[in-house]
Design an enzyme around this catalytic site. Sequence first.
Site, short mmCIF file in Angstrom:
data_model
loop_
_atom_site.label_atom_id
_atom_site.label_comp_id
_atom_site.label_asym_id
_atom_site.label_seq_id
_atom_site.Cartn_x
_atom_site.Cartn_y
_atom_site.Cartn_z
N CYS A 136 1.08 -1.19 0.03
CA CYS A 136 0.00 -0.10 -0.08
C CYS A 136 0.89 1.23 -0.04
O CYS A 136 2.08 1.25 0.04
CB CYS A 136 -0.80 0.20 1.16
N LYS A 142 4.29 -8.42 -20.19
CA LYS A 142 3.96 -7.25 -20.41
C LYS A 142 2.37 -7.38 -21.05
O LYS A 142 1.40 -6.68 -20.50
CB LYS A 142 4.68 -6.56 -21.46
N TRP A 172 -3.95 -1.90 -1.11
CA TRP A 172 -3.76 -3.03 -1.87
C TRP A 172 -4.14 -3.98 -1.09
O TRP A 172 -3.33 -4.70 -0.27
CB TRP A 172 -2.38 -3.35 -2.68
N GLU A 202 9.43 -12.04 -21.04
CA GLU A 202 9.12 -10.77 -20.73
C GLU A 202 7.94 -10.03 -21.56
O GLU A 202 7.07 -9.33 -21.06
CB GLU A 202 10.55 -9.71 -20.80
N ASN A 228 1.43 -0.32 5.88
CA ASN A 228 1.69 -1.00 4.81
C ASN A 228 2.43 -2.12 5.35
O ASN A 228 3.63 -2.21 6.03
CB ASN A 228 2.58 -0.09 3.84
N GLY A 229 1.92 -3.58 4.89
CA GLY A 229 2.62 -4.67 5.28
C GLY A 229 1.55 -5.67 5.78
O GLY A 229 0.29 -5.42 5.68
N GLU A 233 -0.12 -8.53 -18.27
CA GLU A 233 -0.20 -7.51 -16.94
C GLU A 233 -1.18 -6.44 -17.50
O GLU A 233 -2.08 -6.16 -16.60
CB GLU A 233 0.95 -6.82 -16.65
C1 AGP Z 1 6.68 -5.72 -13.82
O1 AGP Z 1 6.19 -5.19 -15.04
C2 AGP Z 1 5.93 -5.81 -12.70
N1 AGP Z 1 5.62 -4.67 -12.21
C3 AGP Z 1 6.40 -6.84 -11.86
O2 AGP Z 1 6.85 -8.41 -12.37
C4 AGP Z 1 7.99 -6.44 -10.91
O3 AGP Z 1 8.84 -6.84 -12.09
C5 AGP Z 1 8.30 -7.16 -9.83
O4 AGP Z 1 7.36 -7.04 -8.95
C6 AGP Z 1 9.55 -7.00 -9.30
O5 AGP Z 1 9.59 -5.65 -8.85
P1 AGP Z 1 10.90 -5.12 -8.60
O6 AGP Z 1 11.72 -4.71 -9.82
O7 AGP Z 1 10.74 -3.72 -8.19
O8 AGP Z 1 11.59 -5.77 -7.47
#
Ligand code: AGP
Length: 604
Positions: free
Chosen positions: A2, A485, A74, A481, A100-101, A488
């Site tokens: 969050c 994308k 979140w 990758e 947050n946590g 997502e």
């Molecule tokens: C990538 O588009 C995502 N947001 C997600 O997979 C992200 O790469 C992953 O959560 C790792 O995040 P970071 O690079 O901040 O550790």
Amino acid sequence: MCGIVGYIGKRDVAPLLLEGLQRLEYRGYDSAGVVVAGKSGGLKAVKAKGRVRELEARIPKRFAGTTGIAHTRWATHGAPSDENAHPHLDTEGKVAVVHNGIVDNAAELRAKLEADGVVFASETDTEVITHLVARSQAGSLEEKVREALKVIEGTYGIAVMHADFPDRIVVARNGSPVVLGIGEKEMFVASDVAALISHTRQVVTLDDGEMATLKADDFRTYTTSGTRTTATPETVEWEAASYDMGGHDTYMHKEISEQPDAVDRVLRGRIDDKFSTVHLGGLNLDAREARGIRRVKILGCGTSYHAGLIGASLIEGLARIPADSEPASEFRYRNPVVDPDTLYIAVSQSGETYDVLAAVQELKRKGARVLGVVNVVGSAIARETDGGVYVHAGPEVCVVSTKCFTNTVVSFALLALHLGRIRDLSVADGKRIIEGLRRLPEQIQEILAQEEDIAKLAAEYADAKSMMFIGRVRGYPVALEASLKLKEISYIHAEAYPASELKHGPLALIEPAMPTVAIVPDDSLLEKNRAAMEEIKARSGRILAVAHQEQAKADHTIVVPKNEDELDPILMGIPLQLLAYHTALALGRDIDKPRNLAKSVTVE
Ligand code: AGP
């Protein structure tokens, strides 16, 4: 994962908190809330399911105050709702907490509190913190919070207000980021500098186990056991404007377009033409130590794990050190053999991803050498590792990582070149890679210039229910990758496979409704990739190829400029960022805030 933000000072607090929440919305956006200390005393809170704009619409005219905290959520415990939104107040409405946590022992603590007659207003884990603070008999707010934290297990970045202590906000960190913003007679707190950078660039990043008391004209930090700590404010590198959308419709489009400059920035001041190598000032690894490395293990999550896969092939190719990449969460729980001659590298855009941070802490506990390849300066992973490389991609706000992926892979190319030139990579090869790196910004610009054509292709393929992505060796992580994308932001199901694996099963999926994106570089595997396209064509599958020349077997080819074989994966991923972007646009998706996701995953 969050976002929390807080302010204490002279200015009217609600507008400041709402602006801060908008800047933190990429951390979670299913509900939000704010609480202020009213001028006539007491706390006033407003919460709303949905975006910050829904919360803003509910803020009553009379909501003035100069101290307040706020939260964008979140959900982990309790579905998004007005009741489960933060802040959580106690029954008397005297204590307010944003968090947050995750409180791991919340169920047990809740049962005890309910047995003592406490009535809970939400399903969240966080509310236990509120009641523990409210029920503490300690004399100061700091003491009350410390007492509560003594019985809490889990991760937290929290901010706490109490109606009896209107002159302060108490905050604490364990595992989730907390940054203090030091202003002129005003103080800020937030999960990320994005929420406070337009007011101050003087920040203090709390460590795990650290707390702080913020007053309008003063702040002090101490441990959760009460020992004072010293905190010297640092100046944030990035400008406030770099968090703006800069005239683009979305942060994703802005960040894709920023890649030529971003790559230019990560190369700046690091290339050493005299020795055909690179200089990485923060690595903290001397040549003798570098020569002693027997293996490299790269750890990351999601896109960072994919960047690690390309990084591993660069290190193995240029430095001839066996290397591989693994999802950090898997690595942690498989009780891996931690080898003293292995160099471990943690990769993270945010530098706060819990699974990566915990893997780093576990490796450090076992005496391993761990470097970081990180974007956010001063983040937990950057501070926890023995040294590393900042990827200088600039702030990345869109949940979906693009420019940071590219800059991370370029950073791995720099690291591989550095290690290679300390070992057996020739001057000629060093020169070749350096020239290739220098060509990247211009070549990326060339690819971005094809956006219109790629948008047309996206419209043509956007009706697919599912898509397959294939590549071989260096092309396979690009396929992984690219499929991530697309998943997502378009919510189209997508799978990535090594092209050689098709005939071992996935070929059964091929039909006209299941298009394939094939990564087909001009390298030693060109004919093999063409054979895979033949197999797909033979089953009437549609093919969109990304290649260095038109592919006869493909229905459509996106041609990208050729660079060195080792660096081609950097370029071949760029058009597929645009493909995912325009597919999501064609499907009317919320590109910067895709459903169910958040930018940095600070919980397990
Ligand atoms: C990538 O588009 C995502 N947001 C997600 O997979 C992200 O790469 C992953 O959560 C790792 O995040 P970071 O690079 O901040 O550790």
